[in-house]
Design a protein around this motif. Structure first.
Motif, PDB file in Angstrom:
ATOM      1  N   GLU A  26       0.843  -1.193   0.000  1.00 38.60           N
ATOM      2  CA  GLU A  26       0.000   0.000   0.000  1.00 38.60           C
ATOM      3  C   GLU A  26       0.877   1.241   0.000  1.00 38.60           C
ATOM      4  OE1 GLU A  26      -3.998   1.521   2.311  1.00 38.60           O
ATOM      5  OE2 GLU A  26      -2.434   0.522   3.468  1.00 38.60           O
ATOM      6  N   ARG A  27       0.515   2.206  -0.836  1.00 40.59           N
ATOM      7  CA  ARG A  27       1.322   3.430  -0.893  1.00 40.59           C
ATOM      8  C   ARG A  27       0.659   4.538  -0.093  1.00 40.59           C
ATOM      9  NH1 ARG A  27      -0.280   6.445  -6.293  1.00 40.59           N
ATOM     10  NH2 ARG A  27      -2.047   5.209  -6.922  1.00 40.59           N
ATOM     11  N   GLU A  31       2.428   9.529  -2.500  1.00 40.46           N
ATOM     12  CA  GLU A  31       3.647   8.795  -2.841  1.00 40.46           C
ATOM     13  C   GLU A  31       3.634   8.405  -4.315  1.00 40.46           C
ATOM     14  OE1 GLU A  31       5.892   4.567  -1.704  1.00 40.46           O
ATOM     15  OE2 GLU A  31       4.101   5.222  -0.603  1.00 40.46           O
ATOM     16  N   VAL A  33       4.503   6.276  -7.627  1.00 38.73           N
ATOM     17  CA  VAL A  33       4.669   4.855  -7.923  1.00 38.73           C
ATOM     18  C   VAL A  33       5.726   4.690  -9.004  1.00 38.73           C
ATOM     19  CG1 VAL A  33       3.526   2.766  -8.740  1.00 38.73           C
ATOM     20  CG2 VAL A  33       2.273   4.382  -7.318  1.00 38.73           C
ATOM     21  N   ASN A 500       0.794  -0.448  -7.861  1.00 33.33           N
ATOM     22  CA  ASN A 500       1.751  -1.366  -7.231  1.00 33.33           C
ATOM     23  C   ASN A 500       1.173  -2.071  -6.013  1.00 33.33           C
ATOM     24  OD1 ASN A 500       1.631   1.057  -5.729  1.00 33.33           O
ATOM     25  ND2 ASN A 500       3.579   0.566  -4.740  1.00 33.33           N
ATOM     26  N   SER A 501      -0.098  -1.836  -5.703  1.00 36.53           N
ATOM     27  CA  SER A 501      -0.705  -2.406  -4.489  1.00 36.53           C
ATOM     28  C   SER A 501      -1.585  -3.613  -4.841  1.00 36.53           C
ATOM     29  CB  SER A 501      -1.560  -1.356  -3.781  1.00 36.53           C
ATOM     30  OG  SER A 501      -0.778  -0.217  -3.456  1.00 36.53           O
TER      31      SER A 501
END
Length: 507
Positions: A26-27, A31, A33, A500-501
């Motif tokens: 998780e970001r 933030e 990616v 990305n999560s």
């Protein structure tokens, strides 16, 4: 898939109550990616105890289920209609670099390391096996737990060495002591006339080798390369456990897992003159039970079923599934009918297909048309021109079916995904967001999923911006899209990728 029983239909007619289970990677808010961290493939194994993801950086990450021991009691509770409060829990297992960036010098072409597809193979000797592919090369990996050994106890500790050295120095002035408390002169060390103070020269201890906790190690067993002139869009394992197929835009090849030096071309749609090319292969998948049957979809919205027993080169299909629309009936029709993904139901009776705007469920026994059509984001139809200008119209959304065949799911923009009930009379059409609060983006009037909400799109300025609206009139970002998702093979649990999560939900 047998027709659902009345009890099943009653259960399926009630929309599932989806809840957040877990998130990996998780970001934080704001933030950035990294491009290499964006997830590009998700796949459960047949048991549902392992999950694999691939990313644009060529890495494969494996997760394993931690509540497997409770499965027996869990199934017993389900049989007794006792609500199960625990959800499937996964933990990080290992990761490895599957592909590296390459360069084709003959064609002056860069080959990305991005993982396009992952497929699990049959397990043997407690080792996990899977296939992963980028645009050109398929690799066969085996992941096995291996115990790492290390020396944990050395000869003597420092205090004993110092005391022993002092004792030897005082009794034999000309001989140099060794660090382990020994003596460089064999005779003097063994001389019985030499007296040592208490604790002066303890006995020599051998190093002790201990086994640490087993850790997973990934090994590439085979590389299947140089068989595709165009980008590989799909791979699929055969039910015989020995062969698999790989498909690119114009050809489908059949491989044996044990032989990487040759493959057999079973479908070739390349015309003699490339100017005559009118459609390409977009996806291919083996039947889950019959090893001689496979299906492949095309950019013209058709699905062809072929039988490997008919001929070596399967140019002729045994069945074709397509839905004809009146020519010129809709704008961008030739683009949005292109099928981006197909999936067989677990028993092989149905095929689920995803094109840009809809999900369609096909019965293999009825090739006149789909048995069900689900509108995924009909409210975007007035914005097709904008979607074409920013290339979003070419996005490839995946689809999946539940293990019991009662529901289907696919992704959309704004990091949302939709779950539809596909039993007769079902009006289930749930919208969930890939976040810790999945139900906050519920579309109004879920019983009317085909409604076109043009009133919300009129106020949006036409242009190259990435902003639109969803069916509730909320701002919608076309750069955030949920392309990849997978349904657990035996439970109502979905894993999906938002950038990305990796988010996981259960019902």
């Amino acid at each position: 898939m047998d027709p659902p029983s009345p009890g099943d239909q009653g259960e399926a007619s009630q929309p599932l109550d989806w809840r957040f289970a877990q998130v990996f990677g998780e970001r934080a808010a704001g933030e950035d990616v990294q491009e290499v961290d964006i997830i590009s493939a998700i796949e459960f194994d047949k048991s549902g105890d392992h999950l694999a993801t691939g990313d644009k950086g060529g890495r494969v990450v494996l997760f394993e289920r931690t509540d497997v021991r409770d499965n027996a009691s869990r199934r017993e509770l389900e049989r007794q209609d006792v609500p199960v409060t625990r959800h499937p829990e996964f933990r990080y297992k290992t990761e490895f670099q599957s592909h590296e960036p390459e360069f084709d010098y003959l064609k002056s072409l860069e080959i990305e390391e991005k993982i396009n597809k992952i497929k699990w193979c049959q397990t043997s000797n407690n080792a996990l096996s899977l296939l992963s592919t980028n645009d050109k090369t398929i690799k066969y990996w085996k992941v096995q737990d291996k115990k790492v050994k290390r020396v944990s106890v050395m000869n003597l500790d420092t205090s004993q060495s110092l005391g022993s050295s002092t004792a030897i120095a005082s009794t034999s002035s000309s001989k140099t002591p060794l660090p382990n408390g020994g003596c460089s002169d064999k005779f003097n060390c063994l001389n019985t006339n030499i007296s040592f103070p208490p604790g002066g020269c303890p006995s020599l201890r051998l190093p002790v080798v201990t086994s640490l906790e087993a850790s997973p190690v990934a090994r590439c067993r085979r590389v299947y390369a140089h068989a595709h002139d165009y980008h590989i869009n799909s791979i699929s394992n055969n039910s015989d456990g020995e062969t698999f197929i790989s498909a690119d835009d114009l050809r489908i090849n059949l491989w044996n897992l044990e032989i990487n030096s040759q493959s057999f071309n079973i479908v070739d749609v390349k015309p003699t003159n490339m100017e005559d090319l009118t459609e390409v292969i977009t996806c291919a998948e083996f039947h889950p039970i019959h090893c001689n049957t496979l299906a492949y979809s095309s950019s013209k919205g058709s699905i062809r079923l072929i039988d490997l027993r008919q001929s070596a080169l399967c140019d002729n299909h045994s069945k074709i599934f397509e839905e004809h629309e009146a020519p010129g009936s809709r704008s961008f029709a030739e683009i949005i009918v292109s099928i981006s993904d197909i999936k067989f139901s677990r028993d092989g009776r149905y095929i689920l297909s995803r094109d840009y705007m809809t999900l369609k469920l096909w019965d293999l026994n009825m090739d006149s048309g789909p048995v069900s059509t689900f509108q995924v984001h009909e409210h975007l139809r007035p914005k097709l021109c904008d979607l074409y200008e920013n290339d979003s119209i070419f996005d490839k959304f995946e689809c999946c079916l539940s293990g019991d065949g009662l529901r289907v799911a696919t992704g959309s923009y704004g990091n949302i995904f939709r779950v539809f009930g596909c039993t007769p009379g079902s009006v289930e059409a749930t919208t969930l967001e890939a976040s810790r609060n999945p139900m906050r983006r519920q579309i109004a009037n879920p019983t009317r999923p085909t409604r076109t909400l043009t009133s919300f799109t009129r106020g949006v300025r036409r242009g190259g911006e990435n902003q639109g609206v969803d069916a509730n009139g909320n701002s919608l970002d076309f750069s955030t899209k949920l392309l990849h998702l997978a349904w657990h093979p035996t439970e109502n649990s979905i894993a999906c990728a938002a950038a990305n999560s990796l988010y996981m939900y259960y019902a």
